[in-house]
Enzyme design. Structure first.
Site, PDB file in Angstrom:
ATOM      1  N   ARG A  13       0.853  -1.187   0.000  1.00  0.00           N
ATOM      2  CA  ARG A  13       0.000   0.000   0.000  1.00  0.00           C
ATOM      3  C   ARG A  13       0.891   1.240   0.000  1.00  0.00           C
ATOM      4  O   ARG A  13       2.027   1.195   0.481  1.00  0.00           O
ATOM      5  CB  ARG A  13      -0.908   0.025   1.231  1.00  0.00           C
ATOM      6  CG  ARG A  13      -1.864  -1.159   1.335  1.00  0.00           C
ATOM      7  CD  ARG A  13      -2.665  -1.067   2.635  1.00  0.00           C
ATOM      8  NE  ARG A  13      -3.617  -2.170   2.758  1.00  0.00           N
ATOM      9  CZ  ARG A  13      -3.355  -3.322   3.376  1.00  0.00           C
ATOM     10  NH1 ARG A  13      -2.156  -3.508   3.922  1.00  0.00           N
ATOM     11  NH2 ARG A  13      -4.266  -4.266   3.450  1.00  0.00           N
ATOM     12  N   LYS A  27      -2.408  -2.683   7.786  1.00  0.00           N
ATOM     13  CA  LYS A  27      -3.636  -2.231   8.434  1.00  0.00           C
ATOM     14  C   LYS A  27      -3.873  -3.020   9.713  1.00  0.00           C
ATOM     15  O   LYS A  27      -3.603  -4.206   9.782  1.00  0.00           O
ATOM     16  CB  LYS A  27      -4.832  -2.410   7.496  1.00  0.00           C
ATOM     17  CG  LYS A  27      -4.934  -1.345   6.410  1.00  0.00           C
ATOM     18  CD  LYS A  27      -6.235  -1.509   5.648  1.00  0.00           C
ATOM     19  CE  LYS A  27      -6.423  -0.391   4.625  1.00  0.00           C
ATOM     20  NZ  LYS A  27      -7.694  -0.546   3.891  1.00  0.00           N
ATOM     21  N   HIS A  43      -2.194   2.957  -5.791  1.00  0.00           N
ATOM     22  CA  HIS A  43      -2.988   1.778  -5.439  1.00  0.00           C
ATOM     23  C   HIS A  43      -3.256   0.891  -6.659  1.00  0.00           C
ATOM     24  O   HIS A  43      -3.475  -0.319  -6.513  1.00  0.00           O
ATOM     25  CB  HIS A  43      -4.308   2.188  -4.793  1.00  0.00           C
ATOM     26  CG  HIS A  43      -4.813   1.182  -3.801  1.00  0.00           C
ATOM     27  ND1 HIS A  43      -4.171   0.909  -2.613  1.00  0.00           N
ATOM     28  CD2 HIS A  43      -5.894   0.359  -3.834  1.00  0.00           C
ATOM     29  CE1 HIS A  43      -4.838  -0.025  -1.955  1.00  0.00           C
ATOM     30  NE2 HIS A  43      -5.883  -0.389  -2.668  1.00  0.00           N
ATOM     31  N   ARG A  83      -0.881  -1.912  -6.865  1.00  0.00           N
ATOM     32  CA  ARG A  83      -1.254  -3.013  -5.974  1.00  0.00           C
ATOM     33  C   ARG A  83      -2.272  -3.932  -6.658  1.00  0.00           C
ATOM     34  O   ARG A  83      -2.155  -5.153  -6.603  1.00  0.00           O
ATOM     35  CB  ARG A  83      -1.827  -2.429  -4.681  1.00  0.00           C
ATOM     36  CG  ARG A  83      -2.252  -3.455  -3.636  1.00  0.00           C
ATOM     37  CD  ARG A  83      -2.582  -2.711  -2.345  1.00  0.00           C
ATOM     38  NE  ARG A  83      -3.287  -3.523  -1.371  1.00  0.00           N
ATOM     39  CZ  ARG A  83      -2.711  -4.333  -0.490  1.00  0.00           C
ATOM     40  NH1 ARG A  83      -1.407  -4.467  -0.483  1.00  0.00           N
ATOM     41  NH2 ARG A  83      -3.432  -5.016   0.387  1.00  0.00           N
ATOM     42  N   HIS A 102      -4.387  -9.264   3.378  1.00  0.00           N
ATOM     43  CA  HIS A 102      -5.832  -9.246   3.590  1.00  0.00           C
ATOM     44  C   HIS A 102      -6.211 -10.193   4.724  1.00  0.00           C
ATOM     45  O   HIS A 102      -5.759 -11.344   4.763  1.00  0.00           O
ATOM     46  CB  HIS A 102      -6.579  -9.677   2.321  1.00  0.00           C
ATOM     47  CG  HIS A 102      -6.544  -8.656   1.234  1.00  0.00           C
ATOM     48  ND1 HIS A 102      -6.825  -8.951  -0.086  1.00  0.00           N
ATOM     49  CD2 HIS A 102      -6.271  -7.319   1.256  1.00  0.00           C
ATOM     50  CE1 HIS A 102      -6.721  -7.858  -0.819  1.00  0.00           C
ATOM     51  NE2 HIS A 102      -6.386  -6.858  -0.024  1.00  0.00           N
ATOM     52  N   TYR A 104     -10.310  -9.887  -7.144  1.00  0.00           N
ATOM     53  CA  TYR A 104      -9.402  -9.945  -8.287  1.00  0.00           C
ATOM     54  C   TYR A 104      -9.759 -11.061  -9.260  1.00  0.00           C
ATOM     55  O   TYR A 104      -9.320 -11.047 -10.403  1.00  0.00           O
ATOM     56  CB  TYR A 104      -7.956 -10.087  -7.806  1.00  0.00           C
ATOM     57  CG  TYR A 104      -7.495  -8.864  -7.052  1.00  0.00           C
ATOM     58  CD1 TYR A 104      -7.217  -7.670  -7.706  1.00  0.00           C
ATOM     59  CD2 TYR A 104      -7.379  -8.894  -5.665  1.00  0.00           C
ATOM     60  CE1 TYR A 104      -6.827  -6.545  -7.009  1.00  0.00           C
ATOM     61  CE2 TYR A 104      -6.990  -7.771  -4.963  1.00  0.00           C
ATOM     62  CZ  TYR A 104      -6.714  -6.597  -5.632  1.00  0.00           C
ATOM     63  OH  TYR A 104      -6.348  -5.478  -4.941  1.00  0.00           O
TER      64      TYR A 104
END
Length: 301
Positions: free
Chosen positions: A153, A177, A243, A246, A269, A278
């Site tokens: 990120r 995150k 982004h 990514r 994730h 995706y």
């Protein structure tokens, strides 16, 4: 209203000191809770009708993803007050919050466009007239290479610290995150060499890897501006954001038959559901399957 303001401040302190949430998350919480506090005014902030009214306003003013995040923040705040016995009844228990967030397919960058941007970046480095220009050009190359080769990120690239990079093992320890750490491998020897060279020429004791001209860490917005400028200079017509690198990273790996569970881990994730977006955009793979497997292509007419 004063009571609510005090509880918001206490909650933010808990989030920062005890929950260990990232600075980006704390910043978002502050914005969302301040907005909620302004909406409250003299209303009964413990009533179901008040919460319902606020939720409706969020959906009218913001896109589904933003509204969902803001409502989740307020819901977590009320849960905190309930658990701490600050409120007797949590009005969220009486509200059925179910809404379907539309699937927005991630935008990717054509690989030829990424190649053009990287070529331009290396040309800038080779043609730099001064040591300072070379240092800046080298930093920009590293940013672009990390975005594409690791799928990090933009916040993770911007806040990457020197101590988080092990050039011998080619590992990067990324704090993502929710303060979740993951290990990313640098699979390209050339990128390892570039980082090593940059560390030797940047002449700074800063804990951050990437620095601006003032010696401060290279901000997310500065990275966005650099990426956009380089894309335009390289002749790429579409608007490029960090982004999108990514998204392209994930899609390219999926096209190469990499298991989606591995991609989930590489992207950091928490849920496979997030990664499965995706599978909707791997059109190159779909085309290859149809060309190779569909019986119509074997007809001799």
């Amino acid at each position: 209203m004063q009571k609510l303001s005090i509880e918001i401040e206490n909650y933010l302190t808990v989030c920062q000191d005890l929950k260990g949430l990232s600075p980006q998350t704390i910043k978002a919480y502050k914005i969302d809770l301040k907005q909620f506090n302004l909406f409250e005014q003299q209303k009964d902030w413990l009533s179901k009708d008040f919460i319902t009214e606020y939720i409706d306003m969020m959906h009218k003013q913001y896109k589904p993803k933003s509204a969902k995040r803001k409502i989740a923040c307020i819901k977590a705040f009320y849960h905190y007050m309930e658990m701490e016995n600050i409120i007797d009844v949590n009005p969220f228990h009486k509200i059925n919050i179910k809404y379907k967030e539309p699937i927005v397919l991630p935008k990717t960058i054509p690989l030829l466009s990424i190649e053009s941007i990287l070529k331009y970046a290396y040309i800038q480095y080779r043609s730099a007239a001064s040591n300072y220009q070379k240092q800046i050009a080298l930093r920009n190359i590293i940013v672009l290479e990390l975005l594409f080769s690791t799928g990090m990120r933009v916040s993770e690239v911007s806040n990457l610290k020197v101590k988080s990079i092990d050039l011998k093992s080619r590992n990067i320890y990324i704090l993502g995150k929710g303060s979740k750490e993951r290990i990313m491998c640098i699979a390209n020897e050339g990128i390892v060499h570039l980082i090593d060279k940059y560390l030797k020429v940047r002449q700074s004791n800063s804990e951050y890897l990437l620095l601006n001209k003032l010696g401060n860490h290279f901000s997310e917005q500065s990275i966005r501006n650099m990426v956009n400028c380089y894309a335009k200079a390289a002749g790429v017509e579409m608007h490029i954001t960090p982004h999108m690198f990514r998204h392209t990273f994930a899609t390219a790996l999926l096209d190469e038959d990499v298991n989606i569970r591995y991609i989930q881990q590489l992207l950091g994730h928490s849920s496979i559901v997030t990664t499965q977006i995706y599978t909707h955009i791997s059109t190159n793979k779909i085309r290859q399957i149809l060309e190779d497997k569909h019986p119509r292509n074997r007809f001799n007419i």
